[in-house]
Design a protein around this motif. Structure first.
Motif, PDB file in Angstrom:
ATOM      1  N   THR A 151      -5.660  -1.064  -0.891  1.00  0.00           N
ATOM      2  CA  THR A 151      -4.242  -0.759  -1.105  1.00  0.00           C
ATOM      3  C   THR A 151      -3.503  -0.439   0.191  1.00  0.00           C
ATOM      4  O   THR A 151      -2.264  -0.343   0.193  1.00  0.00           O
ATOM      5  CB  THR A 151      -4.104   0.444  -2.057  1.00  0.00           C
ATOM      6  OG1 THR A 151      -4.893   1.534  -1.562  1.00  0.00           O
ATOM      7  CG2 THR A 151      -4.564   0.079  -3.455  1.00  0.00           C
ATOM      8  N   GLY A 153      -3.380  -2.308   2.842  1.00  0.00           N
ATOM      9  CA  GLY A 153      -2.835  -3.504   3.470  1.00  0.00           C
ATOM     10  C   GLY A 153      -3.587  -3.900   4.723  1.00  0.00           C
ATOM     11  O   GLY A 153      -4.508  -3.206   5.174  1.00  0.00           O
ATOM     12  N   ALA A 154      -3.185  -5.011   5.305  1.00  0.00           N
ATOM     13  CA  ALA A 154      -3.853  -5.551   6.492  1.00  0.00           C
ATOM     14  C   ALA A 154      -3.553  -4.712   7.726  1.00  0.00           C
ATOM     15  O   ALA A 154      -2.576  -3.960   7.778  1.00  0.00           O
ATOM     16  CB  ALA A 154      -3.415  -7.002   6.712  1.00  0.00           C
ATOM     17  N   LYS A 178      -9.951  -7.538   0.412  1.00  0.00           N
ATOM     18  CA  LYS A 178      -8.538  -7.498   0.022  1.00  0.00           C
ATOM     19  C   LYS A 178      -8.394  -6.939  -1.386  1.00  0.00           C
ATOM     20  O   LYS A 178      -7.407  -6.290  -1.719  1.00  0.00           O
ATOM     21  CB  LYS A 178      -7.936  -8.908   0.066  1.00  0.00           C
ATOM     22  CG  LYS A 178      -7.840  -9.499   1.467  1.00  0.00           C
ATOM     23  CD  LYS A 178      -7.297 -10.920   1.422  1.00  0.00           C
ATOM     24  CE  LYS A 178      -7.203 -11.501   2.821  1.00  0.00           C
ATOM     25  NZ  LYS A 178      -6.753 -12.919   2.806  1.00  0.00           N
ATOM     26  N   LYS A 179      -9.413  -7.209  -2.194  1.00  0.00           N
ATOM     27  CA  LYS A 179      -9.408  -6.744  -3.576  1.00  0.00           C
ATOM     28  C   LYS A 179     -10.834  -6.379  -3.959  1.00  0.00           C
ATOM     29  O   LYS A 179     -11.777  -7.118  -3.647  1.00  0.00           O
ATOM     30  CB  LYS A 179      -8.875  -7.850  -4.500  1.00  0.00           C
ATOM     31  CG  LYS A 179      -8.806  -7.477  -5.959  1.00  0.00           C
ATOM     32  CD  LYS A 179      -8.298  -8.644  -6.787  1.00  0.00           C
ATOM     33  CE  LYS A 179      -8.257  -8.295  -8.265  1.00  0.00           C
ATOM     34  NZ  LYS A 179      -7.817  -9.444  -9.105  1.00  0.00           N
ATOM     35  N   ARG A 212       3.352   5.161   1.110  1.00  0.00           N
ATOM     36  CA  ARG A 212       4.694   4.827   0.606  1.00  0.00           C
ATOM     37  C   ARG A 212       5.768   5.740   1.180  1.00  0.00           C
ATOM     38  O   ARG A 212       6.942   5.361   1.237  1.00  0.00           O
ATOM     39  CB  ARG A 212       4.702   4.902  -0.925  1.00  0.00           C
ATOM     40  CG  ARG A 212       4.014   3.717  -1.606  1.00  0.00           C
ATOM     41  CD  ARG A 212       4.303   3.667  -3.101  1.00  0.00           C
ATOM     42  NE  ARG A 212       3.647   4.749  -3.823  1.00  0.00           N
ATOM     43  CZ  ARG A 212       2.432   4.658  -4.350  1.00  0.00           C
ATOM     44  NH1 ARG A 212       1.744   3.534  -4.230  1.00  0.00           N
ATOM     45  NH2 ARG A 212       1.912   5.679  -5.003  1.00  0.00           N
ATOM     46  N   GLN A 299     -10.094  -8.350   4.232  1.00  0.00           N
ATOM     47  CA  GLN A 299      -8.847  -7.792   4.745  1.00  0.00           C
ATOM     48  C   GLN A 299      -9.023  -7.172   6.124  1.00  0.00           C
ATOM     49  O   GLN A 299      -8.122  -7.226   6.961  1.00  0.00           O
ATOM     50  CB  GLN A 299      -8.342  -6.700   3.779  1.00  0.00           C
ATOM     51  CG  GLN A 299      -7.140  -5.918   4.306  1.00  0.00           C
ATOM     52  CD  GLN A 299      -6.642  -4.915   3.302  1.00  0.00           C
ATOM     53  OE1 GLN A 299      -5.675  -5.168   2.603  1.00  0.00           O
ATOM     54  NE2 GLN A 299      -7.302  -3.758   3.208  1.00  0.00           N
TER      55      GLN A 299
END
Length: 309
Positions: A151, A153-154, A178-179, A212, A299
Protein backbone atom coordinates in the motif's frame (compact mmCIF):
# COMPACT_ATOMS: atom_id res chain seq x y z
CA UNK A 1 32.56 -27.92 110.84
CA UNK A 2 35.37 -25.53 110.28
CA UNK A 3 37.29 -28.24 108.46
CA UNK A 4 34.28 -28.87 106.21
CA UNK A 5 33.97 -25.16 105.40
CA UNK A 6 37.65 -25.03 104.60
CA UNK A 7 37.19 -27.95 102.21
CA UNK A 8 34.31 -26.20 100.45
CA UNK A 9 36.22 -23.00 100.03
CA UNK A 10 39.48 -24.73 99.26
CA UNK A 11 41.17 -22.95 96.36
CA UNK A 12 41.78 -26.14 94.41
CA UNK A 13 38.16 -27.23 94.63
CA UNK A 14 36.98 -23.76 93.60
CA UNK A 15 39.25 -23.80 90.56
CA UNK A 16 37.92 -27.20 89.55
CA UNK A 17 34.36 -25.91 89.76
CA UNK A 18 35.27 -22.89 87.60
CA UNK A 19 37.01 -25.09 85.03
CA UNK A 20 34.02 -27.40 84.77
CA UNK A 21 31.66 -24.43 84.46
CA UNK A 22 33.89 -22.88 81.81
CA UNK A 23 34.05 -26.13 79.85
CA UNK A 24 30.27 -26.46 79.99
CA UNK A 25 29.92 -22.84 78.86
CA UNK A 26 32.35 -23.33 75.97
CA UNK A 27 30.65 -26.58 74.97
CA UNK A 28 27.27 -24.88 75.05
CA UNK A 29 28.57 -21.92 73.05
CA UNK A 30 30.14 -24.21 70.43
CA UNK A 31 26.97 -26.28 70.15
CA UNK A 32 24.81 -23.14 69.83
CA UNK A 33 27.22 -21.62 67.27
CA UNK A 34 27.31 -24.83 65.22
CA UNK A 35 23.55 -25.13 65.40
CA UNK A 36 23.09 -21.51 64.26
CA UNK A 37 25.70 -22.00 61.51
CA UNK A 38 24.02 -25.20 60.35
CA UNK A 39 20.58 -23.56 60.34
CA UNK A 40 21.96 -20.52 58.49
CA UNK A 41 23.70 -22.79 55.96
CA UNK A 42 20.54 -24.84 55.55
CA UNK A 43 18.46 -21.71 55.01
CA UNK A 44 21.01 -20.33 52.54
CA UNK A 45 21.16 -23.64 50.68
CA UNK A 46 17.36 -23.78 50.59
CA UNK A 47 17.21 -20.19 49.33
CA UNK A 48 19.85 -20.85 46.63
CA UNK A 49 18.11 -24.06 45.58
CA UNK A 50 14.78 -22.34 45.04
CA UNK A 51 16.51 -19.26 43.54
CA UNK A 52 18.33 -21.46 41.03
CA UNK A 53 15.13 -23.36 40.30
CA UNK A 54 13.41 -20.05 39.66
CA UNK A 55 16.32 -18.88 37.46
CA UNK A 56 16.28 -22.14 35.48
CA UNK A 57 12.52 -21.85 34.99
CA UNK A 58 13.03 -18.26 33.87
CA UNK A 59 15.76 -19.41 31.45
CA UNK A 60 13.53 -22.11 29.99
CA UNK A 61 10.52 -19.80 29.58
CA UNK A 62 12.53 -16.88 28.21
CA UNK A 63 14.62 -19.09 25.88
CA UNK A 64 11.52 -20.80 24.53
CA UNK A 65 9.89 -17.43 23.90
CA UNK A 66 13.01 -16.06 22.19
CA UNK A 67 13.48 -19.18 20.08
CA UNK A 68 9.82 -19.19 19.05
CA UNK A 69 10.08 -15.55 18.03
CA UNK A 70 13.39 -16.05 16.23
CA UNK A 71 11.74 -18.69 14.03
CA UNK A 72 9.34 -16.12 12.61
CA UNK A 73 11.11 -12.77 13.04
CA UNK A 74 14.15 -11.68 11.07
CA UNK A 75 14.32 -12.13 7.31
CA UNK A 76 16.65 -14.99 6.38
CA UNK A 77 18.08 -15.08 9.93
CA UNK A 78 18.58 -18.52 11.45
CA UNK A 79 19.45 -19.54 14.99
CA UNK A 80 22.74 -21.44 14.71
CA UNK A 81 24.03 -22.48 18.16
CA UNK A 82 23.88 -21.74 21.88
CA UNK A 83 26.33 -22.14 24.77
CA UNK A 84 25.51 -21.75 28.47
CA UNK A 85 27.89 -20.93 31.35
CA UNK A 86 26.91 -20.86 35.02
CA UNK A 87 28.24 -18.69 37.85
CA UNK A 88 27.56 -18.56 41.59
CA UNK A 89 24.50 -16.33 41.21
CA UNK A 90 23.93 -16.14 37.49
CA UNK A 91 24.05 -17.84 34.11
CA UNK A 92 24.95 -16.51 30.67
CA UNK A 93 23.79 -17.81 27.30
CA UNK A 94 25.70 -17.03 24.12
CA UNK A 95 23.69 -17.47 20.91
CA UNK A 96 24.76 -17.10 17.32
CA UNK A 97 22.49 -16.13 14.43
CA UNK A 98 23.52 -16.59 10.82
CA UNK A 99 22.27 -15.90 7.31
CA UNK A 100 22.36 -18.36 4.45
CA UNK A 101 23.74 -16.54 1.42
CA UNK A 102 23.43 -18.94 -1.52
CA UNK A 103 24.68 -21.83 0.62
CA UNK A 104 27.35 -19.82 2.45
CA UNK A 105 26.78 -19.31 6.20
CA UNK A 106 27.33 -15.69 7.21
CA UNK A 107 27.38 -14.73 10.91
CA UNK A 108 24.85 -11.93 11.29
CA UNK A 109 25.07 -11.24 15.01
CA UNK A 110 25.71 -12.81 18.41
CA UNK A 111 23.33 -12.41 21.30
CA UNK A 112 24.16 -12.63 25.01
CA UNK A 113 21.53 -13.05 27.71
CA UNK A 114 22.34 -12.64 31.40
CA UNK A 115 20.16 -14.45 33.92
CA UNK A 116 20.41 -13.71 37.65
CA UNK A 117 18.80 -15.45 40.61
CA UNK A 118 17.38 -12.13 41.77
CA UNK A 119 16.69 -10.23 38.53
CA UNK A 120 14.94 -10.45 35.16
CA UNK A 121 16.85 -11.64 32.04
CA UNK A 122 18.85 -9.05 30.09
CA UNK A 123 19.68 -9.56 26.40
CA UNK A 124 22.44 -7.71 24.54
CA UNK A 125 23.42 -7.99 20.85
CA UNK A 126 27.04 -7.64 19.82
CA UNK A 127 26.14 -5.28 16.97
CA UNK A 128 23.35 -2.85 16.15
CA UNK A 129 21.61 -1.63 13.03
CA UNK A 130 22.69 1.81 11.85
CA UNK A 131 21.48 4.20 9.16
CA UNK A 132 22.40 7.61 7.83
CA UNK A 133 19.31 8.44 5.79
CA UNK A 134 16.64 6.29 7.46
CA UNK A 135 16.25 4.16 4.32
CA UNK A 136 19.45 2.17 3.92
CA UNK A 137 20.53 0.22 7.00
CA UNK A 138 23.75 -1.60 7.89
CA UNK A 139 24.96 -4.18 10.40
CA UNK A 140 28.60 -5.24 10.68
CA UNK A 141 29.37 -3.28 7.53
CA UNK A 142 26.80 -5.22 5.48
CA UNK A 143 23.54 -3.97 4.05
CA UNK A 144 20.30 -4.87 5.84
CA UNK A 145 17.43 -5.80 3.53
CA UNK A 146 14.20 -3.80 3.63
CA UNK A 147 10.66 -4.63 2.63
CA UNK A 148 8.05 -2.16 1.47
CA UNK A 149 4.32 -2.47 2.11
CA UNK A 150 2.21 -2.92 -1.04
CA UNK A 151 0.00 0.00 0.00
CA UNK A 152 3.03 2.32 0.28
CA UNK A 153 3.50 2.47 -3.48
CA UNK A 154 6.66 2.35 -5.57
CA UNK A 155 9.98 3.86 -4.49
CA UNK A 156 13.58 4.03 -5.67
CA UNK A 157 15.14 0.63 -5.09
CA UNK A 158 18.32 -1.39 -5.68
CA UNK A 159 17.72 -2.84 -9.14
CA UNK A 160 20.54 -0.81 -10.69
CA UNK A 161 22.88 -1.75 -7.84
CA UNK A 162 22.07 -5.43 -8.38
CA UNK A 163 22.78 -5.19 -12.12
CA UNK A 164 26.14 -3.48 -11.55
CA UNK A 165 27.48 -6.00 -9.01
CA UNK A 166 30.13 -8.50 -10.15
CA UNK A 167 28.24 -11.35 -11.83
CA UNK A 168 29.50 -14.09 -9.49
CA UNK A 169 28.97 -12.20 -6.23
CA UNK A 170 26.78 -14.07 -3.73
CA UNK A 171 23.87 -11.75 -2.94
CA UNK A 172 20.82 -11.61 -0.70
CA UNK A 173 17.77 -9.83 -2.14
CA UNK A 174 14.40 -8.95 -0.62
CA UNK A 175 11.50 -8.59 -3.05
CA UNK A 176 8.33 -6.75 -2.04
CA UNK A 177 5.21 -7.47 -4.10
CA UNK A 178 2.88 -4.95 -5.68
CA UNK A 179 0.02 -7.04 -4.36
CA UNK A 180 -0.02 -9.71 -1.66
CA UNK A 181 -0.36 -13.28 -2.90
CA UNK A 182 -1.49 -16.58 -1.38
CA UNK A 183 0.86 -19.37 -0.35
CA UNK A 184 -0.05 -21.54 -3.34
CA UNK A 185 0.72 -18.71 -5.78
CA UNK A 186 4.05 -18.13 -4.05
CA UNK A 187 5.11 -21.74 -4.65
CA UNK A 188 4.34 -21.29 -8.35
CA UNK A 189 6.13 -17.98 -8.85
CA UNK A 190 9.05 -18.25 -6.40
CA UNK A 191 9.73 -21.92 -5.62
CA UNK A 192 13.33 -21.12 -4.61
CA UNK A 193 12.46 -18.45 -2.05
CA UNK A 194 14.45 -18.87 1.18
CA UNK A 195 12.24 -16.76 3.40
CA UNK A 196 8.71 -15.40 3.15
CA UNK A 197 7.47 -12.06 4.48
CA UNK A 198 3.98 -11.82 6.03
CA UNK A 199 3.12 -8.16 6.58
CA UNK A 200 1.63 -7.03 9.89
CA UNK A 201 -1.87 -5.88 8.79
CA UNK A 202 -2.31 -3.49 11.71
CA UNK A 203 0.99 -1.73 11.00
CA UNK A 204 0.30 -1.68 7.27
CA UNK A 205 -3.07 0.03 7.81
CA UNK A 206 -1.49 2.55 10.17
CA UNK A 207 1.27 3.43 7.68
CA UNK A 208 -1.22 3.74 4.83
CA UNK A 209 -3.24 6.19 6.92
CA UNK A 210 -0.13 8.19 7.81
CA UNK A 211 0.97 8.34 4.17
CA UNK A 212 -2.35 9.91 3.21
CA UNK A 213 -1.74 12.75 5.64
CA UNK A 214 1.93 13.42 4.76
CA UNK A 215 2.75 15.83 1.93
CA UNK A 216 6.51 16.26 2.46
CA UNK A 217 8.27 14.26 -0.27
CA UNK A 218 11.38 13.40 1.78
CA UNK A 219 9.32 12.23 4.72
CA UNK A 220 7.14 10.07 2.47
CA UNK A 221 10.30 8.40 1.09
CA UNK A 222 11.20 7.19 4.59
CA UNK A 223 7.75 5.72 5.24
CA UNK A 224 6.28 2.39 4.25
CA UNK A 225 9.40 0.32 4.96
CA UNK A 226 10.01 -2.61 7.27
CA UNK A 227 13.60 -3.37 8.24
CA UNK A 228 14.24 -7.01 7.38
CA UNK A 229 15.58 -7.90 10.83
CA UNK A 230 12.23 -6.88 12.34
CA UNK A 231 9.97 -8.39 9.67
CA UNK A 232 7.79 -11.42 10.38
CA UNK A 233 7.52 -14.49 8.21
CA UNK A 234 8.91 -17.97 7.84
CA UNK A 235 11.68 -20.02 6.32
CA UNK A 236 10.60 -21.58 3.04
CA UNK A 237 10.83 -25.38 3.06
CA UNK A 238 10.12 -27.77 0.20
CA UNK A 239 6.66 -28.33 1.67
CA UNK A 240 5.38 -24.76 1.70
CA UNK A 241 2.11 -25.77 3.36
CA UNK A 242 4.04 -27.29 6.26
CA UNK A 243 6.12 -24.10 6.53
CA UNK A 244 3.06 -21.87 6.67
CA UNK A 245 1.42 -24.23 9.18
CA UNK A 246 4.46 -24.03 11.47
CA UNK A 247 4.30 -20.24 11.17
CA UNK A 248 0.69 -20.19 12.39
CA UNK A 249 1.62 -22.55 15.26
CA UNK A 250 4.41 -20.21 16.36
CA UNK A 251 2.09 -17.21 16.15
CA UNK A 252 -0.42 -18.95 18.41
CA UNK A 253 2.30 -19.61 21.00
CA UNK A 254 3.28 -15.94 20.96
CA UNK A 255 -0.37 -14.87 21.07
CA UNK A 256 -0.64 -16.51 24.49
CA UNK A 257 2.17 -14.20 25.63
CA UNK A 258 0.16 -11.18 24.40
CA UNK A 259 2.56 -10.62 21.48
CA UNK A 260 1.04 -7.74 19.53
CA UNK A 261 2.24 -8.70 16.04
CA UNK A 262 1.08 -12.30 16.50
CA UNK A 263 -2.32 -11.06 17.61
CA UNK A 264 -2.50 -8.71 14.61
CA UNK A 265 -1.64 -11.36 11.99
CA UNK A 266 -3.92 -13.98 13.53
CA UNK A 267 -6.78 -11.49 13.63
CA UNK A 268 -6.81 -11.64 9.85
CA UNK A 269 -6.53 -15.42 9.46
CA UNK A 270 -5.58 -18.57 11.35
CA UNK A 271 -5.65 -20.68 8.20
CA UNK A 272 -2.15 -21.26 6.74
CA UNK A 273 -3.57 -21.43 3.21
CA UNK A 274 -5.10 -17.97 3.55
CA UNK A 275 -1.93 -16.20 4.63
CA UNK A 276 -1.17 -13.16 2.50
CA UNK A 277 2.47 -13.10 1.39
CA UNK A 278 3.87 -9.63 0.78
CA UNK A 279 7.45 -10.46 -0.14
CA UNK A 280 10.26 -13.00 -0.26
CA UNK A 281 14.02 -13.29 0.24
CA UNK A 282 16.12 -14.89 -2.49
CA UNK A 283 19.86 -15.55 -2.60
CA UNK A 284 22.13 -16.43 -5.48
CA UNK A 285 24.64 -14.82 -7.79
CA UNK A 286 24.12 -11.24 -8.89
CA UNK A 287 23.62 -12.36 -12.50
CA UNK A 288 20.95 -14.90 -11.49
CA UNK A 289 19.01 -12.46 -9.36
CA UNK A 290 19.19 -9.48 -11.73
CA UNK A 291 17.48 -11.52 -14.46
CA UNK A 292 14.58 -12.77 -12.33
CA UNK A 293 11.39 -13.82 -14.00
CA UNK A 294 8.11 -12.35 -12.77
CA UNK A 295 9.69 -8.92 -12.15
CA UNK A 296 6.33 -7.45 -13.16
CA UNK A 297 5.03 -8.64 -9.76
CA UNK A 298 7.74 -6.78 -7.85
CA UNK A 299 7.26 -3.30 -6.42
CA UNK A 300 10.52 -2.95 -4.50
CA UNK A 301 13.95 -4.62 -4.60
CA UNK A 302 16.36 -4.39 -1.67
CA UNK A 303 19.91 -5.76 -1.76
CA UNK A 304 21.26 -7.13 1.51
CA UNK A 305 24.46 -9.05 2.23
CA UNK A 306 26.99 -9.07 -0.63
CA UNK A 307 29.82 -11.64 -0.60
CA UNK A 308 32.46 -11.16 -3.33
CA UNK A 309 33.10 -14.45 -5.08
Amino acid sequence: MKEHQNRIFDKGSYDDILKKAKKRSIRRTVIISLTITFIAFLLLATFLFFAYQNMNNSMEDYSELRLTESKIQGANINHDKITISYGIESAITQEQYIKNIAGLPFTWYNEQTLYKIYDAPTTIMDSSITSINGIHYYRNGQRVINFRYPTAGAANDDRDLLKNLPANSKVEVALSFKKAMKVEELADYFPNAQWVWVADPELEDRIAEELRSVTDTEERKRMGYVIGDYAYGFKMEKDVNKSSGNFITSLKKLEKQHHQTAISILSKTTNPDDLEISGVVLTGTASELSSLNHMHLIQFVSVGVIIPY
